[in-house]
Design a protein around this motif. Structure first.
Motif, PDB file in Angstrom:
ATOM      1  N   ALA A  52      -4.268   3.210   9.504  1.00 18.60           N
ATOM      2  CA  ALA A  52      -4.779   2.066   8.670  1.00 18.60           C
ATOM      3  C   ALA A  52      -5.744   1.096   9.252  1.00 18.60           C
ATOM      4  CB  ALA A  52      -3.594   1.171   8.143  1.00 18.60           C
ATOM      5  N   ALA A  53      -6.016   1.423  10.778  1.00 17.55           N
ATOM      6  CA  ALA A  53      -6.669   0.322  11.497  1.00 17.55           C
ATOM      7  C   ALA A  53      -8.005   0.188  11.042  1.00 17.55           C
ATOM      8  CB  ALA A  53      -6.548   0.828  13.035  1.00 17.55           C
ATOM      9  N   ALA A  92       0.826  -1.112  -0.047  1.00 14.56           N
ATOM     10  CA  ALA A  92      -0.011  -0.079  -0.088  1.00 14.56           C
ATOM     11  C   ALA A  92       0.807   1.209   0.084  1.00 14.56           C
ATOM     12  CB  ALA A  92      -0.825  -0.058   1.241  1.00 14.56           C
ATOM     13  N   GLU A  93       1.668   1.500   0.908  1.00 17.48           N
ATOM     14  CA  GLU A  93       2.516   2.636   0.698  1.00 17.48           C
ATOM     15  C   GLU A  93       3.427   2.732  -0.146  1.00 17.48           C
ATOM     16  OE1 GLU A  93       4.447   6.067   1.968  1.00 17.48           O
ATOM     17  OE2 GLU A  93       2.525   5.155   2.590  1.00 17.48           O
ATOM     18  N   ALA A  94       3.951   1.788  -0.673  1.00 16.92           N
ATOM     19  CA  ALA A  94       4.798   1.986  -1.946  1.00 16.92           C
ATOM     20  C   ALA A  94       4.057   2.400  -2.986  1.00 16.92           C
ATOM     21  CB  ALA A  94       5.626   0.695  -2.166  1.00 16.92           C
ATOM     22  N   THR A  95       2.821   1.815  -3.106  1.00 19.85           N
ATOM     23  CA  THR A  95       1.880   2.334  -4.242  1.00 19.85           C
ATOM     24  C   THR A  95       1.463   3.903  -4.201  1.00 19.85           C
ATOM     25  OG1 THR A  95       0.951   0.075  -4.325  1.00 19.85           O
ATOM     26  CG2 THR A  95      -0.248   1.649  -5.249  1.00 19.85           C
ATOM     27  N   ALA A  96       1.237   4.235  -2.909  1.00 14.49           N
ATOM     28  CA  ALA A  96       1.020   5.613  -2.845  1.00 14.49           C
ATOM     29  C   ALA A  96       2.075   6.329  -3.006  1.00 14.49           C
ATOM     30  CB  ALA A  96       0.558   5.721  -1.482  1.00 14.49           C
ATOM     31  N   ARG A  97       3.421   5.901  -2.796  1.00 15.89           N
ATOM     32  CA  ARG A  97       4.549   6.915  -2.857  1.00 15.89           C
ATOM     33  C   ARG A  97       4.769   6.981  -4.376  1.00 15.89           C
ATOM     34  NH1 ARG A  97       8.764   3.638  -0.320  1.00 15.89           N
ATOM     35  NH2 ARG A  97       7.454   4.040   1.565  1.00 15.89           N
ATOM     36  N   LEU A 128     -12.140  -2.188  -1.573  1.00 12.96           N
ATOM     37  CA  LEU A 128     -12.524  -0.802  -1.606  1.00 12.96           C
ATOM     38  C   LEU A 128     -11.819  -0.226  -0.468  1.00 12.96           C
ATOM     39  CD1 LEU A 128     -14.287   1.623  -2.513  1.00 12.96           C
ATOM     40  CD2 LEU A 128     -16.225   0.632  -1.125  1.00 12.96           C
ATOM     41  N   ALA A 129     -11.599  -0.878   0.670  1.00 16.16           N
ATOM     42  CA  ALA A 129     -10.951  -0.421   1.884  1.00 16.16           C
ATOM     43  C   ALA A 129      -9.390  -0.171   1.664  1.00 16.16           C
ATOM     44  CB  ALA A 129     -11.191  -1.311   2.993  1.00 16.16           C
ATOM     45  N   CYS A 130      -9.010  -1.133   0.949  1.00 14.72           N
ATOM     46  CA  CYS A 130      -7.564  -0.766   0.391  1.00 14.72           C
ATOM     47  C   CYS A 130      -7.251   0.225  -0.663  1.00 14.72           C
ATOM     48  CB  CYS A 130      -6.959  -2.223  -0.101  1.00 14.72           C
ATOM     49  SG  CYS A 130      -5.270  -2.218  -0.663  1.00 14.72           S
ATOM     50  N   LEU A 190      -1.943 -12.935   6.139  1.00 16.30           N
ATOM     51  CA  LEU A 190      -0.858 -12.669   5.172  1.00 16.30           C
ATOM     52  C   LEU A 190      -1.648 -11.553   4.156  1.00 16.30           C
ATOM     53  CD1 LEU A 190       0.745 -15.937   4.085  1.00 16.30           C
ATOM     54  CD2 LEU A 190       1.678 -14.213   5.555  1.00 16.30           C
ATOM     55  N   CYS A 191      -2.942 -11.316   3.851  1.00 18.07           N
ATOM     56  CA  CYS A 191      -3.447 -10.519   3.038  1.00 18.07           C
ATOM     57  C   CYS A 191      -3.619  -9.265   3.705  1.00 18.07           C
ATOM     58  CB  CYS A 191      -4.579 -10.883   2.533  1.00 18.07           C
ATOM     59  SG  CYS A 191      -4.529 -12.130   1.092  1.00 18.07           S
ATOM     60  N   LEU A 192      -3.540  -9.121   5.212  1.00 15.17           N
ATOM     61  CA  LEU A 192      -3.890  -8.018   5.812  1.00 15.17           C
ATOM     62  C   LEU A 192      -2.485  -7.550   6.579  1.00 15.17           C
ATOM     63  CD1 LEU A 192      -7.117  -9.228   7.624  1.00 15.17           C
ATOM     64  CD2 LEU A 192      -6.866  -7.504   5.595  1.00 15.17           C
ATOM     65  N   GLU A 193      -1.405  -7.778   6.107  1.00 12.27           N
ATOM     66  CA  GLU A 193      -0.114  -7.465   6.614  1.00 12.27           C
ATOM     67  C   GLU A 193       0.307  -5.860   5.720  1.00 12.27           C
ATOM     68  OE1 GLU A 193       3.190 -10.309   7.943  1.00 12.27           O
ATOM     69  OE2 GLU A 193       3.049 -10.572   5.899  1.00 12.27           O
ATOM     70  N   LEU A 194       0.030  -4.920   6.503  1.00 12.21           N
ATOM     71  CA  LEU A 194       0.274  -3.711   5.966  1.00 12.21           C
ATOM     72  C   LEU A 194       1.839  -3.461   5.669  1.00 12.21           C
ATOM     73  CD1 LEU A 194      -1.198  -1.100   5.193  1.00 12.21           C
ATOM     74  CD2 LEU A 194      -0.738  -0.255   7.567  1.00 12.21           C
TER      75      LEU A 194
END
Length: 233
Positions: free
Chosen positions: A166-167, A119-124, A149-151, A197-201
Motif C-alpha cells: 500500500a505504500a 480497504a481490505e474489507a472492501t476488497a475481501r 484514485l489511489a485508494c 486518520l484518512c490514511l490509516e490503512l
C-alpha cells in the motif's frame, strides 16, 4: 475482474457493482461513525434534505462539510467524530463529493462506499461476491482526486493480488491536493488529525454497503469474515 475508474459526471448508466471512494473525508467519517456505534447512515441529496430529515427525526445526528451550521450537529471530520458516542443512532450525512457519488449509483445492484480505512474489507467483499465487473467512482475533483484514485486502484489490486504493497498508494494520497488543503486549513470544519486518520490503512475490519430503503439511500456496516474466520465455518 474487469475494472474501470470514472468520475461522477462520467456515469451514464448504473453499473452492476460500484465502489464509491471518498478518502478525504466522507467515507472515512462514515467508517468512524459506525465504529462509534452508529446503526446506519442516511446519505442526503442536499443540505435542505438533510435538514428536513433532521426535522422529522430530531434524535438523528446530521453532519455536513465545512464549518458548523444551524440545524447540523457535527461537521464532516473524523478527528472531531472519533470521540462522539453514536451508539444506536442514525446519522444523516451530506458532503460535497462522497454522498453525491453514492446517490449517482443508487440503482446499482451492489454499492460499496470506501476509503483506505476499510480497504481490505472492501476488497475481501468484492472477492467473496466474485464480481466480474466493478466500477470505481472517484468522487473528488471531478474524478481527478488522486487520493480517491489511489485508494480505488489499491482496492482493485487487492481483490486479485493479496500481497499488494500500500505504500505507494498511501504516498499519493498524502501528497494530494485534498491532503494539503486539509493540513493548511484551506477547508473549514477540520481537525489537525484528519489527514492522518484518512490514511490509516485497514483501521476497521468492516465494509460499508449502501442501498435504497424506502426511497432513502442508506449506508450500513457489513461484517466481512477474514480468510481465517471463513475457513472455520
Amino acid at each position: 475482474m474487469d475494472t474501470r475508474f470514472v468520475g461522477i459526471a462520467e456515469l451514464v448508466e448504473a453499473p452492476s457493482v460500484a465502489v464509491v471512494v471518498d478518502v478525504m473525508r466522507a467515507f472515512t467519517v462514515a467508517a468512524w461513525a459506525f465504529a462509534q456505534g452508529a446503526e446506519k447512515i442516511v446519505l442526503a441529496e442536499s443540505l435542505d434534505d438533510a435538514l428536513a430529515l433532521k426535522a422529522r427525526h430530531p434524535h438523528w445526528v446530521a453532519l455536513k462539510d465545512g464549518p458548523p451550521a444551524p440545524g447540523f450537529d457535527m461537521v464532516n471530520s473524523p478527528g472531531l467524530l472519533r470521540s462522539v458516542d453514536l451508539g444506536g443512532r442514525t446519522v444523516v450525512q451530506k458532503t460535497t463529493a462522497g454522498t453525491v457519488g453514492a446517490l449517482a449509483v443508487k440503482e446499482a445492484s451492489l454499492v460499496l462506499c470506501a476509503g483506505f480505512v476499510v480497504a481490505e474489507a472492501t476488497a475481501r467483499l468484492l472477492r467473496t461476491r466474485k464480481s466480474d465487473s466493478v466500477t470505481f467512482v472517484v468522487t473528488g475533483e471531478d474524478g481527478q482526486a488522486d487520493e480517491d484514485l489511489a485508494c480505488a486502484q489499491y482496492v482493485a489490486r487487492r481483490v486479485t493480488e493479496a500481497e499488494t504493497d500500500a505504500a505507494e498508494f498511501l504516498r499519493r494520497a498524502a501528497e494530494s491536493r485534498a491532503a494539503a488543503e486539509l493540513a493548511e486549513g484551506v477547508r473549514q470544519g477540520v481537525h489537525p488529525d484528519d489527514v492522518a486518520l484518512c490514511l490509516e490503512l485497514d483501521r476497521f475490519p468492516f465494509a460499508m454497503v449502501a442501498a435504497l430503503e424506502d426511497s432513502l439511500m442508506v449506508l450500513r456496516l457489513c461484517a466481512v469474515p477474514s480468510p481465517a474466520e471463513a475457513g472455520q465455518g
